[in-house]
Design a protein around this motif. Structure first.
Motif, short mmCIF file in Angstrom:
data_model
loop_
_atom_site.label_atom_id
_atom_site.label_comp_id
_atom_site.label_asym_id
_atom_site.label_seq_id
_atom_site.Cartn_x
_atom_site.Cartn_y
_atom_site.Cartn_z
N ASP A 50 -15.39 56.65 8.66
CA ASP A 50 -15.32 55.94 9.94
C ASP A 50 -15.14 54.44 9.78
O ASP A 50 -15.84 53.65 10.42
N GLY A 51 -14.26 54.03 8.90
CA GLY A 51 -13.99 52.61 8.72
C GLY A 51 -14.93 51.90 7.77
O GLY A 51 -14.76 50.70 7.53
N THR A 52 -15.90 52.60 7.21
CA THR A 52 -16.79 52.02 6.20
C THR A 52 -16.35 52.50 4.82
O THR A 52 -16.27 53.70 4.56
N VAL A 53 -16.05 51.55 3.94
CA VAL A 53 -15.68 51.86 2.56
C VAL A 53 -16.92 51.65 1.70
O VAL A 53 -17.55 50.59 1.73
N VAL A 54 -17.29 52.67 0.93
CA VAL A 54 -18.49 52.63 0.10
C VAL A 54 -18.07 52.65 -1.36
O VAL A 54 -17.35 53.55 -1.79
N PHE A 110 -18.08 47.93 2.68
CA PHE A 110 -16.97 47.10 3.13
C PHE A 110 -16.42 47.69 4.43
O PHE A 110 -16.47 48.91 4.64
N ASP A 111 -15.90 46.82 5.30
CA ASP A 111 -15.28 47.26 6.55
C ASP A 111 -13.77 47.32 6.40
O ASP A 111 -13.16 46.35 5.92
N LEU A 112 -13.19 48.44 6.78
CA LEU A 112 -11.74 48.55 6.89
C LEU A 112 -11.37 48.19 8.31
O LEU A 112 -11.72 48.90 9.26
N GLN A 113 -10.66 47.09 8.49
CA GLN A 113 -10.37 46.58 9.82
C GLN A 113 -9.11 47.22 10.40
O GLN A 113 -8.37 47.94 9.70
N ALA A 114 -8.85 46.94 11.67
CA ALA A 114 -7.78 47.62 12.39
C ALA A 114 -6.42 47.42 11.75
O ALA A 114 -5.57 48.32 11.75
N GLU A 115 -6.15 46.26 11.17
CA GLU A 115 -4.85 45.98 10.56
C GLU A 115 -4.85 46.21 9.06
O GLU A 115 -3.96 45.75 8.35
N GLY A 145 -7.16 45.16 6.85
CA GLY A 145 -7.90 44.19 6.07
C GLY A 145 -9.22 44.76 5.58
O GLY A 145 -9.80 45.66 6.18
N LEU A 146 -9.71 44.24 4.46
CA LEU A 146 -10.99 44.65 3.88
C LEU A 146 -11.96 43.49 3.97
O LEU A 146 -11.63 42.36 3.58
N ARG A 147 -13.15 43.74 4.47
CA ARG A 147 -14.16 42.69 4.63
C ARG A 147 -15.48 43.17 4.05
O ARG A 147 -15.95 44.27 4.36
N TYR A 148 -16.07 42.35 3.20
CA TYR A 148 -17.36 42.68 2.60
C TYR A 148 -18.45 42.68 3.67
O TYR A 148 -18.50 41.80 4.55
N ARG A 149 -19.36 43.67 3.60
CA ARG A 149 -20.47 43.75 4.54
C ARG A 149 -21.81 43.56 3.86
O ARG A 149 -22.58 42.69 4.24
N ALA A 150 -22.11 44.38 2.85
CA ALA A 150 -23.44 44.31 2.23
C ALA A 150 -23.45 45.05 0.91
O ALA A 150 -22.59 45.91 0.65
#
Length: 662
Positions: free
Chosen positions: A184-188, A204-209, A211-216
């Motif tokens: 569901d958009g969360t990369v582990v 990490f978050d997989l964004q709509a376009e 992009g990859l964003r670090y979360r925790a």
């Protein structure tokens, strides 16, 4: 060594204990039939009871020490570590879309396969950590300490984003980032840090376009989970499941809490004091007679919920011998823990198989003999557990699965026979199998439909009584004769073609290392009987990846499909490629190959700083809807159909640096 399975075991041997528990009166083992249905292992009643028991058990390993009272840990409250509130991921427009061609038919599960499934998993609906995953229109790749996303939506093929697979500002030294899962958009990202002494879970978050964003990042104190065959992580829905062992050899000379699983949310400036116990003593289980002061480990299973801003985790564990193999079914984790057989008492069970339900109920156990070599040796189905075991096998930790097996047997027991750990599997539950006394050969096996198929890898014909150029197949639920299949090659991989089987291996002669080899593919029909149905040989090739995830089969209907496998030239002089074969009613034929570019074999200056060895491989066949790809290092090559063959359509290089090192 005398076989544990072929020998006639006396009633006294069946009732013997593997090893009395230190400091407690030995409790006689019981035949499995006497273990009352519904009974489970008993947890320790308190932290104090656990410490006393461990101190008594390990007293011979070091001086006794007195510790301050333990910090209370709630037994029934999952630990929730809250990272800073992440941005809310934008839903992926194409998430969870797909066709039935993406689905894999795997024995023994009622969980539907996710539409985005591109991994050759053991149990349908139980995803396994891999180096490439699909989420909606995007392929996410984990390689050499970095994450990459590639957009395949519409008619596109373009690299979108890349990011370090570790926390910004952290020191990734002595860390291996091994496996990846997506939900569901969360990369582990699952890794292991030798510097920090534990498993790392990066979100990490997989964004709509794309992009990859670090979360925790979360860090779980554990011993090394690595296996040349198994995978540490599983995912069912949004529940992350992973196995993490913990050595207790220093428990008697260290602070007890320092040797127990604990979790922390990593932040800049984080210290060991930030770890919080997630495994209370009241969630640690054991059985009478299983513990030995010279061979004891804590086998922990942790479940983490990925939905929401906070990752919520809970753990439970069993105590047993250090040698282990684990398997995840749709509703339980099985841990098989064993020690070397006692040569003076060959009839005594030297192992226990623990069943740890995923719904939070208490574990149960059954005494047994021998050991499986990997997770593919297990199948839970229709109220039974089936396990292929070798009497001299040493489990799967690190490279142990590639050492020895000894005599083979199929253990088949009802789940209702699991109990409080005092019951043992009946002698009649073991079915002796061919290929006795196998040493220094890789045992490869898989349960497919109603069948168990197995054989041995190697490069010679008959040696030491083991003929690697044959395979064996049997209906595991019936007492029919075992079918023996004569082959032109060793068995280095067993996999499924729908409800039938494929055997893959080379014909290399180890006595003549200069001789060229061919990679053979033999299809086996599993119908009224097991019989060879088709054959294909690729000259001058070997498998490029011998883990289970290297192979993928996409069925087009019940009788036809396409399979892919990474291969390399046996002389090592050419680059990697993915070979495709067509299956038409088990007749195998060439369907082309997608290869790495001419310069891909040269050493790229990719700026790698961590995980710079591809322990989990770097190539995969990928089938997504009607499209076909080959992941080859930093290249993703798309194929197209040209008649009955797959030929290159286009490719994208997503490497962090395109420069070729001089």
């Amino acid at each position: 060594m005398k076989s544990l399975f072929a020998a006639t075991l006396s009633a006294a041997a069946l009732l013997a204990l593997a090893a009395p528990t230190a400091g407690r009166a030995a409790t006689p083992a019981r035949p499995a039939a006497a273990a009352a249905a519904g009974k489970t292992l008993k947890p320790f009643a308190s932290e104090r009871e656990f410490r006393r028991a461990m101190t008594r058990l390990l007293a011979s390993n070091g001086p006794r020490r007195h510790y301050p009272p333990p910090v209370p840990v709630a037994a029934d409250t999952p630990v929730a570590l809250a990272p800073p509130a992440p941005p809310v991921p934008v839903p992926l427009a194409a998430a969870n879309e797909g066709t039935t061609l993406d689905r894999i038919q795997v024995t023994g599960s009622r969980i539907p396969a996710p539409a985005d499934a591109i991994t050759n998993v053991q149990t349908q609906g139980v995803d396994e950590g891999d180096i490439v995953k699909k989420q909606g229109d995007y392929l996410i790749v984990l390689r050499r300490g970095r994450l990459f996303s590639v957009d395949t939506g519409g008619d596109r093929l373009r690299a979108v984003s890349s990011i370090d697979a570790f926390a910004p500002g952290s020191d990734p030294s002595d860390t291996w980032y091994d496996e990846m899962l997506v939900a569901d958009g969360t990369v582990v990202v699952i890794g292991y840090s030798y510097d920090r002494g534990g498993t790392e879970i990066g979100l990490f978050d997989l964004q709509a376009e794309g992009g990859l964003r670090y979360r925790a990042t979360y860090q779980l104190r554990s011993s090394d989970y690595y296996s040349t065959r198994n995978y540490a992580s599983r995912l069912i829905g949004k529940t992350l499941i992973f196995y993490a062992p913990m050595s207790l050899e220093d428990y008697a000379t260290d602070r007890p809490d320092a040797r127990m699983p604990a979790l922390r949310h990593w932040r800049s400036g984080a210290t060991p004091a930030d770890f919080r116990r997630i495994l209370p003593a009241t969630a640690i289980y054991t059985a009478p007679g299983l513990l030995d002061p010279n061979d004891v480990a804590l086998h922990a299973v942790t479940q983490c919920e990925l939905g929401g801003a906070r990752m919520r985790c809970r753990s439970s564990a069993v105590l047993g011998p250090d040698s282990r193999t684990f398997y995840v079914s749709e509703d339980a984790v099985y841990v098989w823990a064993s020690r070397d057989p006692d040569p003076d008492h060959p009839g005594r069970p030297n192992a226990a198989v623990f069943r740890m339900p995923l719904d939070g109920r208490a574990p149960s156990a059954l005494r047994a003999s021998g050991s499986p070599v990997d997770q593919m040796s297990f199948l839970q189905r229709d109220g039974w557990l089936n396990v292929l075991v070798g009497n001299d096998a040493e489990g799967e930790a690190m490279w142990a699965s590639r050492t020895r097996t000894g005599d083979l047997a199929l253990l088949r027991v009802r789940l209702s026979e699991f109990g409080d750990g005092r019951g043992i599997a009946r002698r009649a539950a073991y079915r002796p199998l061919p290929q006795a006394n196998a040493y220094d050969y890789d045992l490869n096996a898989r349960f497919i439909g109603d069948w168990l198929v197995f054989g041995f890898g190697g490069y010679s014909g008959e040696q030491d009584g083991v003929d690697v150029k044959r395979a064996h197949a049997l209906r595991y639920a019936r007492r029919e004769p075992v079918s023996t299949l004569r082959l032109a090659h060793a068995v280095e991989r067993v996999d499924a073609l729908g409800q039938d089987a494929i055997l893959i291996g080379t014909d290399r002669d180890e006595e003549d290392s200069s001789s060229a080899s061919s990679l053979h593919f033999t299809s086996v029909r599993l119908g009224a009987a097991a019989r060879i149905a088709g054959h294909y040989a690729q000259a001058g090739a070997v498998q490029g990846d011998d883990r289970t995830h290297g192979f993928f089969y996409r069925p087009e209907d019940a009788d036809n499909g396409l399979l892919g496998l990474p291969v390399v030239a046996d002389d090592g002089d050419s680059g990697a490629r993915v070979l495709f074969l067509r299956n038409r009613r088990l007749d195998l034929s060439a369907a082309g190959a997608l290869a790495s570019s001419a310069d891909a074999g040269q050493r790229r200056d990719d700026g790698c700083v961590v995980s710079c060895v591809d322990w989990y491989g770097d190539a995969r066949p990928i089938f997504a809807g009607t499209r076909v790809y080959a992941l080859l290092g930093y290249e993703l090559v798309e194929g197209r159909r040209d008649g009955g063959r797959i030929v290159e359509r286009r490719r994208v290089d997503f490497s962090p640096r395109a420069k070729i090192a001089r």
